[in-house]
Design an enzyme around this catalytic site. Structure first.
Site, PDB file in Angstrom:
ATOM      1  N   LEU A  37       0.825  -1.159  -0.064  1.00 30.39           N
ATOM      2  CA  LEU A  37      -0.010  -0.094  -0.122  1.00 30.39           C
ATOM      3  C   LEU A  37       0.775   1.282   0.042  1.00 30.39           C
ATOM      4  CD1 LEU A  37      -2.728  -1.125   2.809  1.00 30.39           C
ATOM      5  CD2 LEU A  37      -3.210  -1.017   0.259  1.00 30.39           C
ATOM      6  N   SER A  38       0.357   2.133  -0.464  1.00 30.37           N
ATOM      7  CA  SER A  38       0.924   3.749  -0.372  1.00 30.37           C
ATOM      8  C   SER A  38       1.175   3.894   1.339  1.00 30.37           C
ATOM      9  CB  SER A  38      -0.115   4.784  -0.975  1.00 30.37           C
ATOM     10  OG  SER A  38       0.525   5.954  -0.607  1.00 30.37           O
ATOM     11  N   GLY A  39       2.454   4.346   1.508  1.00 29.41           N
ATOM     12  CA  GLY A  39       2.682   4.515   3.036  1.00 29.41           C
ATOM     13  C   GLY A  39       2.940   3.087   3.666  1.00 29.41           C
ATOM     14  N   GLY A  41       5.933   1.809   3.344  1.00 29.53           N
ATOM     15  CA  GLY A  41       7.512   1.777   3.645  1.00 29.53           C
ATOM     16  C   GLY A  41       8.114   1.102   2.432  1.00 29.53           C
ATOM     17  N   LYS A  42       7.555   0.983   1.372  1.00 31.74           N
ATOM     18  CA  LYS A  42       8.220   0.407   0.187  1.00 31.74           C
ATOM     19  C   LYS A  42       9.701   1.389  -0.105  1.00 31.74           C
ATOM     20  CE  LYS A  42       4.936   0.775  -2.495  1.00 31.74           C
ATOM     21  NZ  LYS A  42       4.233   1.608  -1.644  1.00 31.74           N
ATOM     22  N   SER A 110       1.799  -1.262  -7.393  1.00 29.65           N
ATOM     23  CA  SER A 110       1.460  -2.469  -8.186  1.00 29.65           C
ATOM     24  C   SER A 110       0.431  -3.464  -7.660  1.00 29.65           C
ATOM     25  CB  SER A 110       2.943  -3.216  -8.391  1.00 29.65           C
ATOM     26  OG  SER A 110       3.537  -3.685  -7.308  1.00 29.65           O
TER      27      SER A 110
END
Length: 204
Positions: A37-39, A41-42, A110
Site C-alpha cells: 500500500l501507499s505509505g 514503507g516501500k 503495483s
C-alpha cells in the site's frame, strides 16, 4: 500482455554476455520488487537498501513510482489499464538493468497480482532473478502515516482510483519475502534483505 505492433524486429545479442558483466561487477543482476500500500514503507526500505549496497561496493539502482511517472510513464494515469501498462514498462526497464548486472530496487504499489506476474514472467523468460517483497502493513497503519496526504484526499473524494480506498490491493500469495514494516525497524528490514540476497547468490 501488450501486443507487438512493430514487425520484422528481432533481439540482437552482443558479444559481451550477462555473465561477463556480472563478473565485472562482482555481483549478479536481479530485480527486488517491493509492493504494498501507499505509505507501507516501500520507498523507505528501498532507499536504505540501496545505501547499504552502495556502502558494500555494490551497484544498485532504485526505480520509484513517482520518479517513473515523471518521465517514461508521464502519459499514464491510474485506471486499471494504465496501471497495467505502467508496471509492464517498468518490468521491461528493470529487465534491461538486470541484464547489465545491476541490482534493481523497484518500489511500486503495483496492486494487481496479474500485473506483477507479468513482470515475474518477463524475468523468468530471460533467466533473470525476480524477488517479490511484500511490504505488509494494515490499511489503518498506512493511512495513519499518510506521508503525502493522499489518503486524506482520497477519503475526501479528491483522488479517484486510490488503492486501498476506492481501488483494491491484491496482496501477493507467494512472495519471496514479507516485511511487516509496522513491526520492524528499517535497519532490521535491510538486514533481512541483505541476508536474502546472499542466500540467493546475488551478492557474495
Amino acid at each position: 500482455m501488450t501486443l507487438q505492433k512493430a514487425t520484422n524486429v528481432h533481439w540482437h545479442e552482443g558479444e559481451v554476455t550477462r555473465a561477463d558483466r556480472n563478473k565485472l561487477l562482482g555481483q549478479k543482476g536481479a530485480t527486488i520488487w517491493f509492493t504494498g500500500l501507499s505509505g507501507s514503507g516501500k520507498s523507505t526500505v528501498a532507499v536504505a537498501l540501496e545505501k547499504a549496497l552502495h556502502a558494500q561496493g555494490r551497484l544498485a539502482y532504485r526505480l520509484d513510482g513517482d520518479n517513473i511517472r515523471l518521465g517514461i510513464n508521464k502519459n499514464l494515469g491510474f485506471s486499471a489499464e494504465d496501471r497495467a501498462e505502467n508496471i509492464r514498462r517498468i518490468g521491461e526497464v528493470a529487465k534491461l538493468f538486470v541484464d547489465t548486472g545491476v541490482i534493481v530496487l523497484s518500489s511500486f504499489v503495483s496492486p494487481y497480482r496479474a500485473d506483477r506476474d507479468v513482470v515475474r514472467k518477463l524475468h523468468a523468460d530471460g533467466g533473470m532473478d525476480f524477488i517479490e517483497v511484500y511490504v505488509d502493513v494494515p490499511l489503518e497503519e498506512a493511512e495513519k502515516r499518510d506521508p503525502k496526504g493522499l489518503y486524506k484526499k482520497a477519503r475526501a473524494g479528491e483522488i479517484k482510483n486510490f488503492t486501498g480506498i476506492s481501488d483494491p490491493y491484491e496482496a501477493p500469495q507467494s512472495p519471496e519475502l514479507v516485511l511487516p514494516s509496522h513491526k520492524m525497524s528499517v535497519e532490521e528490514e535491510v538486514e533481512v534483505l541483505l541476508k536474502l540476497l546472499k542466500t540467493r547468490g546475488i551478492i557474495a
